[in-house]
Design an enzyme around this catalytic site. Structure first.
Site, mmCIF file in Angstrom:
data_model
loop_
_atom_site.group_PDB
_atom_site.id
_atom_site.type_symbol
_atom_site.label_atom_id
_atom_site.label_comp_id
_atom_site.label_asym_id
_atom_site.label_seq_id
_atom_site.Cartn_x
_atom_site.Cartn_y
_atom_site.Cartn_z
ATOM 1 C CE LYS A 18 -15.476 13.969 -5.160
ATOM 2 N NZ LYS A 18 -16.292 12.755 -5.023
ATOM 3 N NE ARG A 93 -12.066 11.765 -0.230
ATOM 4 C CZ ARG A 93 -11.996 11.597 -1.548
ATOM 5 N NH1 ARG A 93 -11.764 12.607 -2.341
ATOM 6 N NH2 ARG A 93 -12.165 10.424 -2.035
ATOM 7 N NE ARG A 132 -15.281 6.032 -11.292
ATOM 8 C CZ ARG A 132 -15.248 6.809 -10.212
ATOM 9 N NH1 ARG A 132 -15.315 8.108 -10.338
ATOM 10 N NH2 ARG A 132 -15.129 6.268 -9.025
ATOM 11 N NE ARG A 165 -11.169 5.513 -8.950
ATOM 12 C CZ ARG A 165 -11.698 6.593 -8.365
ATOM 13 N NH1 ARG A 165 -11.924 7.684 -9.082
ATOM 14 N NH2 ARG A 165 -11.970 6.591 -7.088
ATOM 15 N NE ARG A 176 -14.349 5.003 -3.559
ATOM 16 C CZ ARG A 176 -14.586 4.874 -4.864
ATOM 17 N NH1 ARG A 176 -14.647 3.680 -5.402
ATOM 18 N NH2 ARG A 176 -14.746 5.941 -5.613
HETATM 19 P P1 AP5 Z 1 -17.330 10.857 -11.356
HETATM 20 O O1 AP5 Z 1 -17.504 12.192 -11.954
HETATM 21 O O2 AP5 Z 1 -16.134 10.061 -11.741
HETATM 22 O O3 AP5 Z 1 -17.501 10.939 -9.758
HETATM 23 P P2 AP5 Z 1 -16.547 11.528 -8.626
HETATM 24 O O4 AP5 Z 1 -17.411 12.346 -7.723
HETATM 25 O O5 AP5 Z 1 -15.347 12.140 -9.217
HETATM 26 O O6 AP5 Z 1 -16.247 10.173 -7.869
HETATM 27 P P3 AP5 Z 1 -14.881 9.521 -7.365
HETATM 28 O O7 AP5 Z 1 -15.202 8.053 -7.166
HETATM 29 O O8 AP5 Z 1 -13.741 9.889 -8.229
HETATM 30 O O9 AP5 Z 1 -14.758 10.158 -5.998
HETATM 31 P P4 AP5 Z 1 -13.962 9.641 -4.874
HETATM 32 O O10 AP5 Z 1 -14.152 10.801 -4.001
HETATM 33 O O11 AP5 Z 1 -14.381 8.334 -4.282
HETATM 34 O O12 AP5 Z 1 -12.543 9.282 -5.513
HETATM 35 P P5 AP5 Z 1 -11.175 10.058 -5.558
HETATM 36 O O13 AP5 Z 1 -10.535 9.768 -6.840
HETATM 37 O O14 AP5 Z 1 -11.372 11.470 -5.161
HETATM 38 O O15 AP5 Z 1 -18.660 10.019 -11.707
HETATM 39 C C1 AP5 Z 1 -18.794 8.659 -11.308
HETATM 40 C C2 AP5 Z 1 -19.504 7.870 -12.422
HETATM 41 O O16 AP5 Z 1 -20.841 8.341 -12.534
HETATM 42 C C3 AP5 Z 1 -18.865 8.041 -13.825
HETATM 43 O O17 AP5 Z 1 -18.942 6.827 -14.504
HETATM 44 C C4 AP5 Z 1 -19.757 9.102 -14.499
HETATM 45 O O18 AP5 Z 1 -19.802 8.935 -15.901
HETATM 46 C C5 AP5 Z 1 -21.105 8.860 -13.839
HETATM 47 N N1 AP5 Z 1 -21.876 10.097 -13.644
HETATM 48 C C6 AP5 Z 1 -21.411 11.306 -13.253
HETATM 49 N N2 AP5 Z 1 -22.411 12.199 -13.156
HETATM 50 C C7 AP5 Z 1 -23.555 11.532 -13.493
HETATM 51 C C8 AP5 Z 1 -24.943 11.909 -13.587
HETATM 52 N N3 AP5 Z 1 -25.341 13.154 -13.304
HETATM 53 N N4 AP5 Z 1 -25.827 10.948 -13.951
HETATM 54 C C9 AP5 Z 1 -25.420 9.686 -14.236
HETATM 55 N N5 AP5 Z 1 -24.130 9.274 -14.175
HETATM 56 C C10 AP5 Z 1 -23.213 10.183 -13.801
HETATM 57 O O19 AP5 Z 1 -10.382 9.343 -4.391
HETATM 58 C C11 AP5 Z 1 -9.955 7.994 -4.497
HETATM 59 C C12 AP5 Z 1 -9.176 7.611 -3.257
HETATM 60 O O20 AP5 Z 1 -7.997 8.431 -3.154
HETATM 61 C C13 AP5 Z 1 -9.906 7.807 -1.926
HETATM 62 O O21 AP5 Z 1 -10.731 6.711 -1.584
HETATM 63 C C14 AP5 Z 1 -8.717 7.983 -0.957
HETATM 64 O O22 AP5 Z 1 -8.124 6.758 -0.659
HETATM 65 C C15 AP5 Z 1 -7.740 8.795 -1.800
HETATM 66 N N6 AP5 Z 1 -7.945 10.252 -1.647
HETATM 67 C C16 AP5 Z 1 -8.301 11.143 -2.622
HETATM 68 N N7 AP5 Z 1 -8.404 12.383 -2.132
HETATM 69 C C17 AP5 Z 1 -8.103 12.298 -0.804
HETATM 70 C C18 AP5 Z 1 -8.058 13.240 0.243
HETATM 71 N N8 AP5 Z 1 -8.341 14.542 0.038
HETATM 72 N N9 AP5 Z 1 -7.701 12.804 1.484
HETATM 73 C C19 AP5 Z 1 -7.396 11.505 1.705
HETATM 74 N N10 AP5 Z 1 -7.442 10.545 0.762
HETATM 75 C C20 AP5 Z 1 -7.795 10.941 -0.492
HETATM 76 MG MG MG Z 2 -13.286 11.608 -9.196
#
Ligand code: AP5
Ligand code: MG
Length: 220
Positions: A18, A93, A132, A165, A176
């Site tokens: 994402k 979410r 990552r 992270r 997660r």
């Molecule tokens: P990346 O693009 O960073 O993936 P992402 O989908 O953004 O993953 P996140 O881990 O950021 O999602 P998340 O939903 O767990 O975390 P968030 O920050 O939202 O890619 C991941 C890796 O893969 C990178 O190294 C990249 O280079 C690689 N990659 C990407 N595409 C690729 C491909 N096609 N092929 C190979 N490699 C690839 O949330 C964190 C925390 O915040 C949550 O756990 C929760 O506690 C809180 N939180 C956030 N939003 C909410 C919400 N709406 N409600 C409640 N709590 C929330």
């Molecule tokens: Mg992300």
């Protein structure tokens, strides 16, 4: 591309791409990238009361409670740069968050335009999470195997130091993913029923995923 405001949601499990794709797409769409996880991490880094509240949940891979999350994201969406829309990453979410978003947009005579559901098998996601790395200064995202920086540990864009992270550990990723399947995946049916969801194969090269996402938005 039409001039109607565009509110586009990137839906998908942790590490589905994402953030990576939002960084590549938001200019093309002409709307800001609004990532709830990045907003929480910004608050955490600055030790704000919101950041302190969110930390315990994030460290365990649990969702931050809806009232805190909804308030934070709605505040971001109410800023002038989101008037023409936003590319939402990590929000909504839960069904409660989706309903709050729909209601807030309806009050402005707007609606969610499209939901892009990035599909990647769970076993691939674990390797993506643990490999990552992020830039301490600009937040750019890398992967030690799939998107390595030119120089190990250093950001290509601004020379910043790369870090991992706190929640990108093998122990936390399992939780997660469980939280995603229990609390977030019901949004797939929720938006499918509204006829605005498009599945995109996220298990291909980063550039190929970008092309598939652009194609899914080509009619907007
Ligand atoms: P990346 O693009 O960073 O993936 P992402 O989908 O953004 O993953 P996140 O881990 O950021 O999602 P998340 O939903 O767990 O975390 P968030 O920050 O939202 O890619 C991941 C890796 O893969 C990178 O190294 C990249 O280079 C690689 N990659 C990407 N595409 C690729 C491909 N096609 N092929 C190979 N490699 C690839 O949330 C964190 C925390 O915040 C949550 O756990 C929760 O506690 C809180 N939180 C956030 N939003 C909410 C919400 N709406 N409600 C409640 N709590 C929330
Ligand atoms: Mg992300």
């Amino acid at each position: 591309m039409s001039t109607k405001p565009k509110y586009i949601i990137l839906l998908g499990p942790p590490a589905s791409g994402k953030g990576t794709q939002a960084a590549l797409l938001h200019d093309h769409l002409g709307v800001p990238h609004v990532a709830s996880g990045d907003l929480f991490r910004y608050n955490l880094k600055n030790n704000t009361p919101l950041g302190i509240q969110a930390k315990a949940y994030m460290d365990k891979g649990e969702l931050v409670p809806d009232d805190i999350t909804i308030g934070m994201v709605m505040d971001r969406l109410s800023r002038p740069d989101c008037e023409d829309g936003a590319l939402l990453d990590g929000f909504p979410r839960t069904i409660a968050q989706a309903e709050a978003l729909g209601k807030a947009l309806a009050e402005k005579g707007q609606e969610v335009t499209r939901v892009l559901n990035i599909v990647v098998p769970d076993e691939i996601l674990v390797e993506r999470v643990t490999g990552r790395r992020l830039c301490k200064t600009c937040g750019a995202s890398y992967h030690i195997k799939f998107k390595p920086p030119k120089q190990e540990g250093i950001c290509d864009l601004d020379g910043g130091e790369l870090y991992q992270r706190d929640d990108d550990t093998e122990e936390t990723v399992g939780n997660r993913l469980r939280v995603y399947w229990e609390q977030t995946s019901p949004l797939i049916d929720y938006y499918q029923e509204k006829g605005i969801l498009v599945d995109v194969d996220g298990n291909q090269d980063i550039a190929e995923v970008t092309e598939a996402l652009k194609e899914a938005l080509a009619d907007l």
